[in-house]
Design a protein around this motif. Structure first.
Motif, PDB file in Angstrom:
ATOM      1  N   SER A  31       0.807  -1.220   0.000  1.00  0.00           N
ATOM      2  CA  SER A  31       0.000   0.000   0.000  1.00  0.00           C
ATOM      3  C   SER A  31       0.839   1.270   0.000  1.00  0.00           C
ATOM      4  O   SER A  31       0.395   2.303  -0.485  1.00  0.00           O
ATOM      5  N   ASN A  32       2.081   1.202   0.488  1.00  0.00           N
ATOM      6  CA  ASN A  32       2.928   2.394   0.513  1.00  0.00           C
ATOM      7  C   ASN A  32       3.778   2.559  -0.740  1.00  0.00           C
ATOM      8  O   ASN A  32       4.578   3.489  -0.831  1.00  0.00           O
ATOM      9  N   ASN A  33       3.608   1.668  -1.724  1.00  0.00           N
ATOM     10  CA  ASN A  33       4.317   1.818  -3.002  1.00  0.00           C
ATOM     11  C   ASN A  33       3.731   2.973  -3.795  1.00  0.00           C
ATOM     12  O   ASN A  33       2.516   3.179  -3.794  1.00  0.00           O
ATOM     13  N   PRO A  34       4.579   3.731  -4.511  1.00  0.00           N
ATOM     14  CA  PRO A  34       4.048   4.782  -5.394  1.00  0.00           C
ATOM     15  C   PRO A  34       3.310   4.161  -6.582  1.00  0.00           C
ATOM     16  O   PRO A  34       3.578   3.021  -6.968  1.00  0.00           O
ATOM     17  N   LEU A  35       2.390   4.932  -7.135  1.00  0.00           N
ATOM     18  CA  LEU A  35       1.584   4.404  -8.248  1.00  0.00           C
ATOM     19  C   LEU A  35       2.417   4.079  -9.481  1.00  0.00           C
ATOM     20  O   LEU A  35       2.065   3.168 -10.224  1.00  0.00           O
ATOM     21  N   ASP A  36       3.513   4.799  -9.706  1.00  0.00           N
ATOM     22  CA  ASP A  36       4.325   4.476 -10.881  1.00  0.00           C
ATOM     23  C   ASP A  36       4.915   3.070 -10.752  1.00  0.00           C
ATOM     24  O   ASP A  36       4.984   2.327 -11.722  1.00  0.00           O
ATOM     25  N   HIS A  37       5.276   2.673  -9.540  1.00  0.00           N
ATOM     26  CA  HIS A  37       5.768   1.307  -9.319  1.00  0.00           C
ATOM     27  C   HIS A  37       4.646   0.289  -9.563  1.00  0.00           C
ATOM     28  O   HIS A  37       4.858  -0.730 -10.225  1.00  0.00           O
ATOM     29  N   ALA A  38       3.463   0.576  -9.022  1.00  0.00           N
ATOM     30  CA  ALA A  38       2.332  -0.347  -9.189  1.00  0.00           C
ATOM     31  C   ALA A  38       1.973  -0.510 -10.661  1.00  0.00           C
ATOM     32  O   ALA A  38       1.715  -1.627 -11.117  1.00  0.00           O
ATOM     33  N   LEU A  39       1.969   0.588 -11.401  1.00  0.00           N
ATOM     34  CA  LEU A  39       1.651   0.507 -12.829  1.00  0.00           C
ATOM     35  C   LEU A  39       2.704  -0.302 -13.570  1.00  0.00           C
ATOM     36  O   LEU A  39       2.380  -1.112 -14.439  1.00  0.00           O
TER      37      LEU A  39
END
Length: 147
Positions: A31-39
Motif C-alpha cells: 500500500s505504501n508503493n508509489p503508483l508508478d511502481h504499481a503501474l
C-alpha cells in the motif's frame, strides 16, 4: 441445468488448493508503493489487477490499471507525471474476495463472478496465493468435456 450438472459431478466439492497460484508466483504491491511502481508491476505482469499486501503478507486490497489511470486522468490528457505523487493506498479497493485454502470450489466459483481473482489465505489471514477466474473456467471446461 449447468449448475446441477456440476453439482452431480461433485466438482463443487473439490478443494481449491489444486488450482491456486502460490504467493511466490503472484505479482503484488504494498500500500505504501508509489503508483508508478504499481503501474510498472501491472504492465510487466500482464495483469489488469493485483493484490495489495502488507509487510506481514496479509491482503489489504487490490489495485488495477483502471484505478491508477483514473487517478491521473486530467481534463484534457492523462497526466503521467503525477504518478509519483500518489500511493497505492490512495486508489486501491479494500473489497477483495477471500477464501481459506480448505474451502470448496463452489465458493470460489461464486466469488469469481465479479472478480478476476480470489485471494487465498490461511487461518491466520496470511496470503497464500490466488485462484484466477481463468483457472476456474478451465476446470469447469475439463469437467464438461468428460460428461
Amino acid at each position: 441445468m449447468l449448475l446441477q450438472t456440476l453439482k452431480n459431478s461433485q466438482i463443487t466439492d473439490n478443494e481449491i488448493s489444486e488450482l491456486m497460484i502460490s504467493q511466490e508466483k503472484v505479482a503484488h504491491v504494498q500500500s505504501n508503493n508509489p503508483l508508478d511502481h504499481a503501474l510498472l508491476v501491472l504492465i510487466k505482469s500482464g495483469y489488469t489487477s493485483i493484490p495489495v499486501l502488507d509487510k506481514e503478507y496479509k491482503v489489504q486490497g487490490q489495485v488495477g490499471k483502471a484505478q491508477i489511470l483514473d487517478s491521473i486522468l486530467g481534463m484534457e490528457r492523462i497526466e503521467m507525471e503525477r504518478l509519483h505523487e500518489y500511493f497505492v493506498s490512495d486508489v486501491m479497493t479494500t473489497k477483495v474476495p477471500r477464501m481459506k485454502k480448505d474451502e470448496t470450489f463452489g465458493k470460489a466459483l461464486m466469488l469469481s463472478i465479479n472478480h478476476p481473482f480470489v485471494c487465498i489465505e490461511d487461518n491466520e489471514g496470511a496470503f497464500l496465493g490466488i485462484m484466477t477466474r481463468r483457472s476456474i473456467l478451465a476446470l469447469i471446461h475439463r469437467h464438461l468435456e468428460k460428461i
